[in-house]
Design a protein around this motif. Structure first.
Motif, short mmCIF file in Angstrom:
data_model
loop_
_atom_site.label_atom_id
_atom_site.label_comp_id
_atom_site.label_asym_id
_atom_site.label_seq_id
_atom_site.Cartn_x
_atom_site.Cartn_y
_atom_site.Cartn_z
N PRO A 179 0.82 -1.22 0.00
CA PRO A 179 0.00 0.00 0.00
C PRO A 179 0.85 1.27 0.00
O PRO A 179 1.92 1.32 0.61
N THR A 180 0.37 2.29 -0.70
CA THR A 180 1.04 3.59 -0.76
C THR A 180 0.03 4.69 -0.51
O THR A 180 -1.17 4.54 -0.79
N LEU A 181 0.49 5.82 0.02
CA LEU A 181 -0.37 6.98 0.22
C LEU A 181 -0.93 7.45 -1.12
O LEU A 181 -0.22 7.47 -2.13
N ILE A 182 -2.19 7.84 -1.15
CA ILE A 182 -2.82 8.30 -2.39
C ILE A 182 -2.54 9.79 -2.57
O ILE A 182 -2.97 10.61 -1.75
N ALA A 183 -1.86 10.14 -3.63
CA ALA A 183 -1.48 11.53 -3.87
C ALA A 183 -2.69 12.39 -4.21
O ALA A 183 -3.55 12.00 -5.00
N GLY A 184 -2.78 13.54 -3.56
CA GLY A 184 -3.81 14.52 -3.87
C GLY A 184 -5.01 14.49 -2.96
O GLY A 184 -5.81 15.44 -2.98
N LEU A 185 -5.19 13.45 -2.15
CA LEU A 185 -6.38 13.34 -1.33
C LEU A 185 -6.16 13.67 0.14
O LEU A 185 -7.05 14.19 0.80
N ASN A 186 -4.99 13.36 0.67
CA ASN A 186 -4.77 13.49 2.10
C ASN A 186 -4.45 14.93 2.49
O ASN A 186 -3.90 15.71 1.70
N SER A 187 -4.78 15.27 3.73
CA SER A 187 -4.56 16.61 4.26
C SER A 187 -3.92 16.49 5.63
O SER A 187 -3.60 15.38 6.09
N ALA A 188 -3.77 17.61 6.32
CA ALA A 188 -3.24 17.58 7.68
C ALA A 188 -4.27 17.02 8.66
O ALA A 188 -3.93 16.70 9.80
N ASP A 189 -5.52 16.88 8.21
CA ASP A 189 -6.58 16.30 9.03
C ASP A 189 -6.83 14.85 8.61
O ASP A 189 -6.19 14.35 7.69
N ASP A 190 -7.76 14.21 9.28
CA ASP A 190 -8.02 12.79 9.01
C ASP A 190 -8.89 12.59 7.77
O ASP A 190 -9.82 13.36 7.53
N GLU A 191 -8.57 11.54 7.03
CA GLU A 191 -9.39 11.10 5.89
C GLU A 191 -9.81 9.65 6.12
O GLU A 191 -8.99 8.82 6.52
N TYR A 192 -11.08 9.37 5.83
CA TYR A 192 -11.63 8.04 6.07
C TYR A 192 -12.48 7.58 4.88
O TYR A 192 -12.80 8.34 3.98
N ASP A 193 -12.91 6.33 4.96
CA ASP A 193 -14.07 5.79 4.25
C ASP A 193 -14.13 6.11 2.75
O ASP A 193 -15.09 6.70 2.27
N PRO A 194 -13.15 5.66 1.98
CA PRO A 194 -13.19 5.93 0.54
C PRO A 194 -14.18 5.03 -0.19
O PRO A 194 -14.51 3.93 0.27
#
Length: 311
Positions: A217-232
């Protein structure tokens, strides 16, 4: 290729949504999925900086047959024919997997029941069922540690689910949950706070075919922020995503797209049509993106809502 198409304008970029039939998969002979094509040159300055214009949805409606004001109901996921629904509910005490059926996509969802084979004495949540209804991924703490991603299969839609097994290729050092797969089952998005994350972030894993082992697994470029991201929710071969982000404070559903799986996603856009002042999350959609279910605390209790694409 069928003739009906949707068009979403992305500034100077046009996202063409057509139909691609006869995709092969495990356990079924055909599967349909919407395919996205960015018509302007990907990677240009304009394409990289223009926020996409999201699809528009009707006002959400509470799915009353699933409602229980004494429990938390989240994480809806349904089969490709829109006849079998799975979701997480605390109505039996723990986070467990529940199901609801209906005879046709025009009918109301039926009264839910516990799926004992997928539930354990620990927390089990965030299911993702395959379009043919024969495989289901979920997060579970049944091993005694943090949540990890498991897979269960069954021989037929009327059969019992097998004991979920750990998907070791996706296993991390902290919490992994909310698996979401595209129709070909070769692209998988999920949320994790594993080492390298700034809180909870969205990760991607791919594989060569639906029977192969998942890649690292790798981080998805363009979606993540300094806050939490969930539930894609991922569609169109990994080119379109809906997900939950805390970047605006309360937990909201965002949408984005990209021209190819080698590119970063365009700046995510808030889905204002389904947004509320409370926590909105867990979006899941039909393969033509015309039907959405999600969870919201807009009644001060997490319940499941549905909405339809505006034509």
């Amino acid at each position: 290729m069928a003739s009906s198409r949707f068009f979403f304008t992305l500034g100077s970029v046009v996202l063409q949504l057509g139909w691609l039939a006869s995709l092969s998969c495990i356990g079924c002979s055909e599967r349909s999925e919407v395919v996205a094509t960015v018509l302007s040159a990907p990677g240009t300055a304009d394409a990289a900086s223009v926020a996409p214009t999201p699809p528009r949805f009707a006002p959400p409606v509470l799915v009353s047959p699933l409602s229980d004001d004494r429990s938390i109901d989240e994480d809806p996921t349904f089969t490709g024919d829109l006849l079998e629904l799975f979701f997480m509910s605390t109505r039996a005490g723990n986070k467990d997997i529940w199901t609801s059926l209906r005879a046709s996509a025009a009918d109301a969802w039926g009264a839910p029941s516990l799926v004992a084979e997928l539930s354990s004495t620990a927390n089990d949540w965030s299911p993702c069922v395959s379009l043919d209804g024969l495989r289901i991924w979920l997060a579970s703490e049944r091993a005694g540690g943090p949540g990890q991603i498991y897979l269960s299969t069954r021989a037929s839609r009327s059969g019992a689910w097998g004991t979920p097994s750990l998907v070791s290729a996706l296993s991390g050092d902290n919490v992994d949950f909310a698996p979401a797969l595209d129709a070909t089952e070769t692209v998988l998005f999920f949320s994790s706070n594993r080492t390298g994350s700034a809180g909870y972030d969205l990760y991607e894993s791919t594989r060569a075919n639906s029977g192969a082992t998942w890649g690292a697994p790798t981080l998805i470029a363009g979606l993540n922020s300094a806050d939490d991201e969930y539930d894609p929710f991922v569609a169109q071969g990994g080119l379109v995503v809906f997900f939950t982000s805390m970047r605006s404070g309360a937990g909201d559903i965002y949408w984005s797209s990209r021209g190819s799986t080698s590119e970063a996603f365009l700046p995510p856009v808030l889905l204002t049509d389904v947004d509320s002042a409370e926590y909105d999350s867990d979006s899941t959609l039909s393969q033509d993106l015309s039907y959405m279910m999600f969870s919201s605390t807009r009644t001060q209790n997490a319940e499941i809502y549905e909405t339809h694409l505006l034509q």
